[in-house]
Design an enzyme around this catalytic site. Structure first.
Site, PDB file in Angstrom:
ATOM      1  N   HIS A 158       0.851  -1.188   0.000  1.00  0.00           N
ATOM      2  CA  HIS A 158       0.000   0.000   0.000  1.00  0.00           C
ATOM      3  C   HIS A 158       0.888   1.239   0.000  1.00  0.00           C
ATOM      4  O   HIS A 158       2.115   1.123  -0.034  1.00  0.00           O
ATOM      5  CB  HIS A 158      -0.993  -0.023   1.159  1.00  0.00           C
ATOM      6  CG  HIS A 158      -0.383   0.088   2.534  1.00  0.00           C
ATOM      7  ND1 HIS A 158       0.574  -0.779   3.008  1.00  0.00           N
ATOM      8  CD2 HIS A 158      -0.619   0.974   3.543  1.00  0.00           C
ATOM      9  CE1 HIS A 158       0.890  -0.439   4.245  1.00  0.00           C
ATOM     10  NE2 HIS A 158       0.200   0.625   4.595  1.00  0.00           N
TER      11      HIS A 158
ATOM     12  N   ASP B 121       5.533   4.817   5.309  1.00  0.00           N
ATOM     13  CA  ASP B 121       6.485   3.861   5.889  1.00  0.00           C
ATOM     14  C   ASP B 121       6.649   2.605   5.027  1.00  0.00           C
ATOM     15  O   ASP B 121       7.407   1.704   5.382  1.00  0.00           O
ATOM     16  CB  ASP B 121       6.100   3.495   7.331  1.00  0.00           C
ATOM     17  CG  ASP B 121       4.685   2.971   7.488  1.00  0.00           C
ATOM     18  OD1 ASP B 121       3.749   3.592   6.949  1.00  0.00           O
ATOM     19  OD2 ASP B 121       4.514   1.929   8.154  1.00  0.00           O
ATOM     20  N   HIS B 122       5.972   2.581   3.874  1.00  0.00           N
ATOM     21  CA  HIS B 122       6.121   1.462   2.930  1.00  0.00           C
ATOM     22  C   HIS B 122       6.681   1.901   1.573  1.00  0.00           C
ATOM     23  O   HIS B 122       7.002   1.054   0.749  1.00  0.00           O
ATOM     24  CB  HIS B 122       4.780   0.738   2.750  1.00  0.00           C
ATOM     25  CG  HIS B 122       4.274   0.181   4.041  1.00  0.00           C
ATOM     26  ND1 HIS B 122       4.313  -1.167   4.348  1.00  0.00           N
ATOM     27  CD2 HIS B 122       3.780   0.801   5.140  1.00  0.00           C
ATOM     28  CE1 HIS B 122       3.842  -1.349   5.571  1.00  0.00           C
ATOM     29  NE2 HIS B 122       3.514  -0.169   6.074  1.00  0.00           N
TER      30      HIS B 122
HETATM   31 ZN   LIG Z   1       2.781   0.699   7.866  1.00  0.00          ZN
HETATM   32 ZN   LIG Z   2      -0.198   1.436   6.561  1.00  0.00          ZN
END
Ligand SMILES: [Zn+2]
Ligand SMILES: [Zn+2]
Length: 244
Positions: free
Chosen positions: A60, A64-65
């Protein structure tokens, strides 16, 4: 198959765990799942290196990804690599386009292939993968690699996701907080244990850990263990798991 946790942290730093990144390797194929902040450093430390990652699969679009996506592009460009494939849920094309609009000087530096996927079966970097929609604050996909490995992405614990993971040799599951944190969009150990109860899973690694989980590992494992009697461990950055 080898699974290496590059980052087992989340959006708030623990000082030890970088943000989400998981390396999946088999028979010379390499796939990076998510590319949170620190992934680039951990790739280098893992001995694999950013030169060898030509495909990124996103769960997603939370920061933080994806935070190291542009830094990965830049490092590959500087190293003379010409190509990067980015695969992710709906909106991934717009995300990449808009990042490159902000960082205009990065446009046309790499040959980018961007592909959007929906829940179901697909192939990426030579891996056959199933995608399943999780319960999170943004659209998010969990990924399953045959009977070997499932990654929950970010998600509440729920029966559909536990069904999706059942039969995996290794499950890496979001377990962001201990039980006394009031949370939605992520599991607590109690809710995760309840959903995993009686499932057949080889081993579960807990990941996406907020600083709230520091020094709380024993009680979190006990809480899961009250419902689920399988093998559950905490993932650590740079931990590699070999899966037969
Ligand atoms: Zn996350
Ligand atoms: Zn998330």
């Amino acid at each position: 198959m080898r699974v290496t946790f590059l980052g087992t942290g989340s959006a708030m730093p623990t000082g030890e765990r970088f943000q989400t990144g998981i390396l999946v390797q088999a028979d010379g194929r390499t796939l990076l799942i998510d590319c949170g902040a620190g992934s680039l450093q951990r790739l280098q430390q893992s001995g694999v290196g950013y030169e060898n990652v030509s495909t990124v699969l996103l769960t997603h679009h939370h920061l933080d990804h994806v935070a190291d996506l542009l830094p990965l592009m830049k490092a590959r460009w500087l190293a003379g690599e010409e190509y990067l494939e980015i695969v992710g849920p709906q909106g991934t094309k717009a995300l990449v386009d808009e990042l490159l609009e902000v960082y205009e000087y990065m446009q046309d530096k790499l040959e980018l292939q961007v592909r959007e996927i929906v829940p179901g079966e697909f192939s990426v970097a030579g891996f056959d993968v199933s995608a399943y929609e999780t319960r999170h604050s943004l659209p998010c996909l969990a990924y399953r690699f045959g009977d070997l490995f499932t990654f929950s992405g970010d998600s509440e614990a729920f029966a559909g996701l536990a069904n999706f993971a059942e039969g995996s040799a290794i499950l890496a599951h979001d377990c962001s907080f201990p039980d006394d944190v009031d949370v939605s969009n992520h599991p607590t150990p109690d809710s995760l244990g309840r959903e995993l109860a009686d499932r057949e899973i080889g081993r579960v690694y807990l990941t996406h850990l907020y600083p709230h989980t520091d020094e709380r590992h024993d009680e979190m494992l006990e809480s899961i263990g009250a419902h689920y009697d399988g093998d559950v461990r905490f993932a650590e950055d740079l931990k590699t798991v070999s899966i037969e």
